[in-house]
Structures are given as structure tokens and as C-alpha cells.
Write an enzyme that holds these catalytic residues in place. Structure first.
Site, PDB file in Angstrom:
ATOM      1  N   THR A  30       0.846  -1.193   0.000  1.00  0.00           N
ATOM      2  CA  THR A  30       0.000   0.000   0.000  1.00  0.00           C
ATOM      3  C   THR A  30       0.881   1.242   0.000  1.00  0.00           C
ATOM      4  OG1 THR A  30      -1.714  -1.200   1.192  1.00  0.00           O
ATOM      5  CG2 THR A  30      -1.766   1.201   1.374  1.00  0.00           C
ATOM      6  N   GLY A  86       6.145  -0.529  -0.034  1.00  0.00           N
ATOM      7  CA  GLY A  86       6.920   0.640   0.380  1.00  0.00           C
ATOM      8  C   GLY A  86       7.293   0.539   1.853  1.00  0.00           C
ATOM      9  N   ASP A  88       8.382   3.350   5.485  1.00  0.00           N
ATOM     10  CA  ASP A  88       8.558   4.728   5.985  1.00  0.00           C
ATOM     11  C   ASP A  88      10.000   5.004   6.397  1.00  0.00           C
ATOM     12  OD1 ASP A  88       5.788   5.194   5.669  1.00  0.00           O
ATOM     13  OD2 ASP A  88       5.468   3.983   7.461  1.00  0.00           O
ATOM     14  N   GLU A 107      -0.159  -5.915   5.407  1.00  0.00           N
ATOM     15  CA  GLU A 107       1.144  -5.882   4.727  1.00  0.00           C
ATOM     16  C   GLU A 107       2.087  -6.918   5.342  1.00  0.00           C
ATOM     17  OE1 GLU A 107       1.432  -1.251   3.238  1.00  0.00           O
ATOM     18  OE2 GLU A 107       2.038  -1.716   5.262  1.00  0.00           O
TER      19      GLU A 107
END
Ligand code: 5RP
Length: 231
Positions: A30, A86, A88, A107
Site C-alpha cells: 500500500t 513501500g 517509511d 502488509e
């Protein structure tokens, strides 16, 4: 998103999509970076690539469908060949923090089930020491005990609130997100374990147990490269 970051994310996403082979089942993370990979996969599907995607959120599912990626579930395909997602923050050992989009539970399930994981980030996400907020999905019923347990573990908990919704963010699984500030995290594996063992918690954004199957692509404005993991 500024232009530099957009190009960096796009370059990372395109390189990840290049690694997808015909017939693969691909976990679809996501966020904005993986969307560039999905876009590239959509183009390859138009040219004859045959794959299935397993989305990790409603947002990922809507996007996958809009790019013409056929979607499936872990029931049909419990061991995806590859997941692209992805992050962070990623440290040199490929331990990472995810969950800005509150999707870390699904995820993590998809990433940990997959044979291989490719993380796509722009260069700003690389860090020596993880120090950003760690999201924790919790049952609404368990909110107070979870907050207390985070404080007990030397974290500062904040309930995540909606942007265009009053009150708490409700995840795709119907739960709350607590963002935990631990400052610099020097033992991410220990912190992940502590959060995981809190009764009523589902998943934290710390991903420390899938390092050996993880590859990281760092996108820059003009290129994207696989980086080496520090051992
Ligand atoms: C969502 C996530 C995202 O993968 C992470 O936040 C990175 O997002 P982006 O690619 O938009 O920067 O963990 O829960």
C-alpha cells in the site's frame, strides 16, 4: 509529493516491476511508491504478462483493479512468489518501519507469507537508526490496556485521528491505530516482540523478521538501485 520525490518513487517502482516474471503471484503493498510498480505492471499486462496480485488494503485493491491486475487472496495462493511494498524508514540491516497508511497488519501477513520481498523507497527513507513513529493496530476493546503497555515499554502513545473524519482512524480491519514514539530504536527486534505480545494488539509497523528474504530498491530522481544489506 514534490517532483524529485515523485521521480524517485517512480524509478524505484518501475525497477521492482521489472523483477516480476510471467505466472507469478505478487503481494501488492500500500502507498504511493508501490502504485508506480502497479502502474508499470498494468502496462506489462497489456503486453501479455500474466500474473495475480494480492492487495494489502482496499486502496491497493482499487488501484490494482484500475490497472487491470487480476486480484486473488492468500486462501487461493498462500505463498506469493514476491511482494512489493513501500516503507517509511529502512535501516542498513533492512529492519524497517511501515504503516503510515495504517495497512501494516495485512502488509505484514502478505510480506511474511511471501517467498521474496522487495521494498521500494526513495532515498529520504534510509536511516542509520530507526526513529520515526511506530504504528500499532489494536482492537478498540483493548485500547486503554494497549496504551498503558506502550508506556510501560517506554513509548509515548497517540491515537491516530482521521483527516477527513472526526475521531480515530478505523483500519481496513475495523480497528484503531496507536502511533508510538520510542525515540531512537536501537533494538528494533525487541521492540517488535514487545508490541506483538501486548494482548489486543494485532501488528506493529516494525518489520524485523523478514530480513533474509528482503531486497531494497532506493529510488533517486534519475535512477533506482538495489542496495546491499549490512550484515
Ligand atoms: C502503508 C505503508 C506504506 O507502504 C508506507 O507508508 C510507504 O508509503 P509511501 O510509498 O506512500 O511513501 O506502510 O501502511
Amino acid at each position: 509529493m514534490d517532483e524529485t520525490s515523485r521521480f524517485a518513487k517512480k524509478n524505484a517502482g518501475i525497477l521492482a516491476a521489472d523483477k516480476v516474471k510471467d505466472g507469478m503471484v505478487v503481494g501488492l503493498g500500500t502507498g504511493s511508491t508501490i502504485f508506480f510498480a502497479m502502474e508499470a505492471l498494468g502496462l506489462r499486462i497489456n503486453e501479455g504478462l500474466s500474473i495475480y496480485g494480492i492487495p494489502t488494503s482496499y486502496q491497493a485493491e482499487f488501484r490494482a483493479r484500475s490497472y487491470g491486475i487480476p486480484v486473488t487472496t492468500l486462501c487461493e495462493h498462500p505463498t506469493p512468489d514476491l511482494t512489493i511494498d513501500g516503507a517509511d524508514q529502512v535501516n542498513p540491516y533492512f529492519q524497517m518501519i511501515k504503516g503510515r497508511g495504517a495497512a501494516q497488519t495485512r502488509e505484514k501477513v502478505v510480506a511474511y507469507s511471501s517467498k521474496e520481498l522487495i521494498i521500494v523507497i526513495d532515498e529520504t527513507k534510509q536511516t542509520k537508526v530507526l526513529n520515526t513513529l511506530v504504528p500499532l493496530e489494536v482492537l478498540p476493546f483493548a485500547l486503554k490496556p494497549c496504551m498503558d503497555a506502550i508506556i510501560e515499554a517506554n513509548g509515548m502513545p497517540t491515537i491516530r485521528t482521521g483527516q477527513k473524519k472526526d475521531g480515530p482512524v478505523i483500519t481496513d480491519n475495523g480497528n484503531f491505530i496507536i502511533d508510538c514514539d520510542f525515540g531512537e530504536i536501537h533494538e528494533p527486534e525487541r521492540v517488535e516482540d514487545k508490541l506483538t505480545f501486548i494482548p489486543g494488539s494485532l501488528s506493529s509497523g516494525l518489520f524485523t523478521k523478514c530480513i533474509s528474504k528482503t531486497k531494497v530498491i532506493v529510488g533517486h530522481a534519475d535512477k533506482a538501485v538495489f542496495v546491499e544489506r549490512k550484515v
